[in-house]
Design a protein around this motif. Structure first.
Motif, PDB file in Angstrom:
ATOM      1  N   GLU A  40       3.102  -1.571  -8.778  1.00 22.28           N
ATOM      2  CA  GLU A  40       3.744  -0.284  -9.062  1.00 22.28           C
ATOM      3  C   GLU A  40       4.354   0.292  -7.765  1.00 22.28           C
ATOM      4  OE1 GLU A  40       4.236   1.249 -11.868  1.00 22.28           O
ATOM      5  OE2 GLU A  40       4.852   3.218 -11.083  1.00 22.28           O
ATOM      6  N   ASN A  41       3.606   0.199  -6.663  1.00 27.65           N
ATOM      7  CA  ASN A  41       4.109   0.736  -5.384  1.00 27.65           C
ATOM      8  C   ASN A  41       5.389   0.044  -4.927  1.00 27.65           C
ATOM      9  OD1 ASN A  41       1.959   2.458  -5.158  1.00 27.65           O
ATOM     10  ND2 ASN A  41       0.855   1.275  -3.604  1.00 27.65           N
ATOM     11  N   ILE A  42       5.523  -1.249  -5.271  1.00 25.49           N
ATOM     12  CA  ILE A  42       6.666  -2.008  -4.723  1.00 25.49           C
ATOM     13  C   ILE A  42       7.731  -2.292  -5.786  1.00 25.49           C
ATOM     14  CG2 ILE A  42       5.266  -3.004  -2.877  1.00 25.49           C
ATOM     15  CD1 ILE A  42       5.216  -5.656  -4.377  1.00 25.49           C
ATOM     16  N   LYS A  43       7.618  -1.614  -6.940  1.00 27.31           N
ATOM     17  CA  LYS A  43       8.531  -1.958  -8.034  1.00 27.31           C
ATOM     18  C   LYS A  43       9.994  -1.674  -7.688  1.00 27.31           C
ATOM     19  CE  LYS A  43       8.344   2.377 -10.513  1.00 27.31           C
ATOM     20  NZ  LYS A  43       7.670   3.223 -11.407  1.00 27.31           N
ATOM     21  N   ASN A  44      10.259  -0.689  -6.782  1.00 28.44           N
ATOM     22  CA  ASN A  44      11.650  -0.366  -6.426  1.00 28.44           C
ATOM     23  C   ASN A  44      12.354  -1.510  -5.703  1.00 28.44           C
ATOM     24  OD1 ASN A  44      11.145   2.123  -7.399  1.00 28.44           O
ATOM     25  ND2 ASN A  44      11.093   3.184  -5.407  1.00 28.44           N
ATOM     26  N   PHE A  45      11.580  -2.392  -5.059  1.00 28.77           N
ATOM     27  CA  PHE A  45      12.234  -3.423  -4.239  1.00 28.77           C
ATOM     28  C   PHE A  45      11.677  -4.832  -4.439  1.00 28.77           C
ATOM     29  CE2 PHE A  45       9.069  -1.100  -1.655  1.00 28.77           C
ATOM     30  CZ  PHE A  45       8.191  -2.119  -1.366  1.00 28.77           C
ATOM     31  N   LYS A  46      10.720  -4.979  -5.350  1.00 31.36           N
ATOM     32  CA  LYS A  46      10.058  -6.281  -5.499  1.00 31.36           C
ATOM     33  C   LYS A  46      11.060  -7.392  -5.824  1.00 31.36           C
ATOM     34  CE  LYS A  46       6.127  -8.568  -7.585  1.00 31.36           C
ATOM     35  NZ  LYS A  46       6.762  -9.580  -8.399  1.00 31.36           N
ATOM     36  N   GLU A  47      12.087  -7.062  -6.615  1.00 32.89           N
ATOM     37  CA  GLU A  47      13.054  -8.087  -7.025  1.00 32.89           C
ATOM     38  C   GLU A  47      14.203  -8.246  -6.028  1.00 32.89           C
ATOM     39  OE1 GLU A  47      12.094  -9.969  -9.349  1.00 32.89           O
ATOM     40  OE2 GLU A  47      10.454  -8.632  -9.944  1.00 32.89           O
ATOM     41  N   ASN A  48      14.203  -7.440  -4.975  1.00 35.00           N
ATOM     42  CA  ASN A  48      15.248  -7.558  -3.944  1.00 35.00           C
ATOM     43  C   ASN A  48      15.136  -8.942  -3.286  1.00 35.00           C
ATOM     44  OD1 ASN A  48      16.613  -7.361  -1.413  1.00 35.00           O
ATOM     45  ND2 ASN A  48      16.465  -5.129  -1.514  1.00 35.00           N
ATOM     46  N   SER A  49      16.260  -9.641  -3.126  1.00 34.36           N
ATOM     47  CA  SER A  49      16.201 -11.013  -2.606  1.00 34.36           C
ATOM     48  C   SER A  49      15.732 -11.064  -1.150  1.00 34.36           C
ATOM     49  CB  SER A  49      17.576 -11.676  -2.734  1.00 34.36           C
ATOM     50  OG  SER A  49      18.502 -10.908  -2.008  1.00 34.36           O
ATOM     51  N   LYS A  50      15.751  -9.950  -0.474  1.00 37.46           N
ATOM     52  CA  LYS A  50      15.275  -9.927   0.924  1.00 37.46           C
ATOM     53  C   LYS A  50      13.748  -9.828   1.002  1.00 37.46           C
ATOM     54  CE  LYS A  50      19.337  -7.523   2.742  1.00 37.46           C
ATOM     55  NZ  LYS A  50      19.801  -8.508   3.715  1.00 37.46           N
ATOM     56  N   ILE A  51      13.111  -9.567  -0.133  1.00 33.62           N
ATOM     57  CA  ILE A  51      11.659  -9.355  -0.129  1.00 33.62           C
ATOM     58  C   ILE A  51      10.916 -10.599  -0.592  1.00 33.62           C
ATOM     59  CG2 ILE A  51       9.759  -8.007  -1.171  1.00 33.62           C
ATOM     60  CD1 ILE A  51      11.465  -6.307   0.669  1.00 33.62           C
ATOM     61  N   GLY A  91       0.820  -1.209   0.000  1.00 29.86           N
ATOM     62  CA  GLY A  91       0.000   0.000   0.000  1.00 29.86           C
ATOM     63  C   GLY A  91       0.853   1.258   0.000  1.00 29.86           C
ATOM     64  N   PHE A  92       0.172   2.363   0.123  1.00 29.16           N
ATOM     65  CA  PHE A  92       0.801   3.683   0.092  1.00 29.16           C
ATOM     66  C   PHE A  92       1.866   3.800   1.206  1.00 29.16           C
ATOM     67  CE2 PHE A  92      -0.428   8.104   1.876  1.00 29.16           C
ATOM     68  CZ  PHE A  92       0.628   8.740   1.252  1.00 29.16           C
ATOM     69  N   ILE A  93       1.461   3.726   2.448  1.00 20.97           N
ATOM     70  CA  ILE A  93       2.420   3.913   3.551  1.00 20.97           C
ATOM     71  C   ILE A  93       3.312   2.678   3.704  1.00 20.97           C
ATOM     72  CG2 ILE A  93       2.692   4.425   6.020  1.00 20.97           C
ATOM     73  CD1 ILE A  93      -0.145   5.671   5.940  1.00 20.97           C
ATOM     74  N   GLY A  94       2.695   1.488   3.595  1.00 23.99           N
ATOM     75  CA  GLY A  94       3.443   0.243   3.810  1.00 23.99           C
ATOM     76  C   GLY A  94       4.660   0.126   2.902  1.00 23.99           C
ATOM     77  N   SER A  95       4.507   0.542   1.636  1.00 24.47           N
ATOM     78  CA  SER A  95       5.632   0.403   0.700  1.00 24.47           C
ATOM     79  C   SER A  95       6.797   1.307   1.115  1.00 24.47           C
ATOM     80  CB  SER A  95       5.173   0.713  -0.729  1.00 24.47           C
ATOM     81  OG  SER A  95       4.662   2.020  -0.820  1.00 24.47           O
ATOM     82  N   PHE A  96       6.505   2.445   1.730  1.00 30.35           N
ATOM     83  CA  PHE A  96       7.589   3.312   2.226  1.00 30.35           C
ATOM     84  C   PHE A  96       8.208   2.741   3.503  1.00 30.35           C
ATOM     85  CE2 PHE A  96       5.670   6.389  -0.639  1.00 30.35           C
ATOM     86  CZ  PHE A  96       6.803   6.960  -1.203  1.00 30.35           C
ATOM     87  N   VAL A  97       7.402   2.058   4.303  1.00 28.62           N
ATOM     88  CA  VAL A  97       7.964   1.411   5.501  1.00 28.62           C
ATOM     89  C   VAL A  97       8.948   0.320   5.070  1.00 28.62           C
ATOM     90  CG1 VAL A  97       7.415  -0.003   7.533  1.00 28.62           C
ATOM     91  CG2 VAL A  97       5.988   1.974   6.972  1.00 28.62           C
ATOM     92  N   VAL A  98       8.589  -0.441   4.043  1.00 28.66           N
ATOM     93  CA  VAL A  98       9.501  -1.478   3.539  1.00 28.66           C
ATOM     94  C   VAL A  98      10.828  -0.835   3.105  1.00 28.66           C
ATOM     95  CG1 VAL A  98       9.887  -3.196   1.725  1.00 28.66           C
ATOM     96  CG2 VAL A  98       7.636  -3.017   2.800  1.00 28.66           C
ATOM     97  N   GLU A  99      10.744   0.248   2.355  1.00 21.53           N
ATOM     98  CA  GLU A  99      11.971   0.907   1.871  1.00 21.53           C
ATOM     99  C   GLU A  99      12.819   1.410   3.030  1.00 21.53           C
ATOM    100  OE1 GLU A  99      10.650   3.814  -1.022  1.00 21.53           O
ATOM    101  OE2 GLU A  99      10.666   2.317  -2.605  1.00 21.53           O
TER     102      GLU A  99
END
Ligand SMILES: NC(=O)c1ccc[n+]([C@@H]2O[C@H](COP(=O)([O-])OP(=O)(O)OC[C@H]3O[C@@H](n4cnc5c(N)ncnc54)[C@H](O)[C@@H]3O)[C@@H](O)[C@H]2O)c1
Length: 324
Positions: free
Chosen positions: A47-58, A17-25
């Motif tokens: 789209e919200n998680i595209k910056n980190f979706k492929e990160n192996s920690k996610i 979500g909106f806030i959750g995706s920034f908490v992940v970052e």
């Protein structure tokens, strides 16, 4: 510096979500071992998680928190949980049964499973809605919640109380954060309950007069989404437990002032169109007292309205270019 997040395993409900995706970052900066996101994408997006979706920690699980077995599977063996999945205030009013299932029943399951599997700490997304129209301005956490008239605010308060009771009964550590009016990139732009600033950005984009319902005197406490994400991480890192904190900017802004800043940062000369309001807004004022979060969590909002609206506008117009 290594913190307790380093090497830890974390679950975030509503992390797309909106806030959750920034908490992940924000959490990724502290080098956890793994962050699992459960989100049914009812409002969140790839789209919200595209910056980190492929990160192996996610680990991204497209699933529903109403599925208790799924929740349990992903709470087992975690160190920390952020419980952020929720319906919006209008969605709860439109369908109280869904509100009950998501906001109350599933929050109960999260709390109960976190106690059962000895989660070290849970950070719960609550809301300034618990106050309804507050008694005091700036509003401290001790203001009573009896003015709240919404299902959503009632459900958030129930969640807070549930955590308190589980701390008392089973020692489950938690912190609840009452967010005020959160804004920033990844706000919902085309949902049914689109925020007022997105509607105004649409007007700026179409060169149409932005509408203000009523006299524009309603005030809110706008807090930038990255500051809210930092407050979440601060709540986890702090040794504090069994506490609730306001998360706002500590600044009162009327809708009229908000529009003026939005027009300014977009170099727009449009003038607002005032439209008679046909519904009564029971919450005409919001202003957070954030001294408790400053003192105990070291929380300091770092992005003022002008800087935040500039970033929001950049994101909005970039998104528009890609979707045209
Ligand atoms: N945005 C605000 O101004 C604000 C203010 C106060 C409190 N909050 C709270 O902060 C949290 C995050 O809000 P947000 O603004 O990021 O909203 P959001 O709608 O963008 O995020 C919520 C996420 O939960 C997911 N979700 C909803 N129901 C689900 C279900 N049954 N199973 C799995 N996932 C589900 C959605 O898809 C979405 O990604 C929520 O708990 C919200 O109530 C937000």
């Amino acid at each position: 510096m290594q913190t307790k997040i380093y090497g830890s395993k974390i679950l975030i409900t509503g992390g797309a979500g909106f806030i959750g995706s920034f908490v992940v970052e924000e959490l990724l900066k502290y080098d956890p071992e793994k962050i699992t996101i459960i989100d049914n994408l009812s409002r969140g997006s790839f789209e919200n998680i595209k910056n980190f979706k492929e990160n192996s920690k996610i680990e991204f699980i497209e699933g529903d928190i109403r599925d208790k077995a799924l929740l349990e599977e992903h709470i087992i063996a975690k160190d920390y949980v952020f419980h952020m999945a929720a319906l919006r205030i209008n969605a709860c009013a439109a369908n109280p049964q869904d509100g009950f299932d998501v906001m109350i029943k599933s929050t109960f399951d999260v709390v109960d499973l976190c106690a059962k599997h000895q989660i070290k700490k849970v950070i719960y997304s609550s809301s300034a809605s618990v106050y309804g129209l507050a008694q005091n301005f700036p509003t401290p956490e001790t203001d009573n919640p009896y003015n709240n008239q919404t299902f959503y605010g009632g459900a958030k308060l129930f969640g807070e109380q549930l955590f308190r009771s589980y701390k008392f009964m089973y020692g489950l550590d938690y912190v609840a954060l009452r967010y005020f009016n959160v804004y920033g990139p990844r706000m919902d732009t085309d949902g049914k309950y689109t925020e007022v600033m997105i509607r105004w950005l649409d007007c700026i984009s179409d060169n149409k007069a932005p509408a203000i319902y009523g006299d524009g005197g309603t005030t809110m406490d706008f807090v930038y989404v990255k500051d809210v994400a930092r407050a979440n991480v601060a709540a986890l890192l702090s040794d504090t437990t069994d506490e609730v904190f306001n998360v706002g900017n500590g600044t009162e802004t009327s809708l009229k002032q908000l529009l003026a800043v939005l027009l300014k940062v977009n170099n727009s000369t449009l003038t607002p169109q005032f439209i008679e309001e046909n519904t009564i807004n029971p919450v005409s004022r919001r202003l957070a007292d954030i001294s408790k979060a400053k003192l105990i969590l070291n929380f300091e909002p770092s992005i003022d309205l002008e800087a935040g609206l500039t970033e929001l506008s950049q994101w909005y117009f970039e998104k528009k270019v890609f979707t045209v």
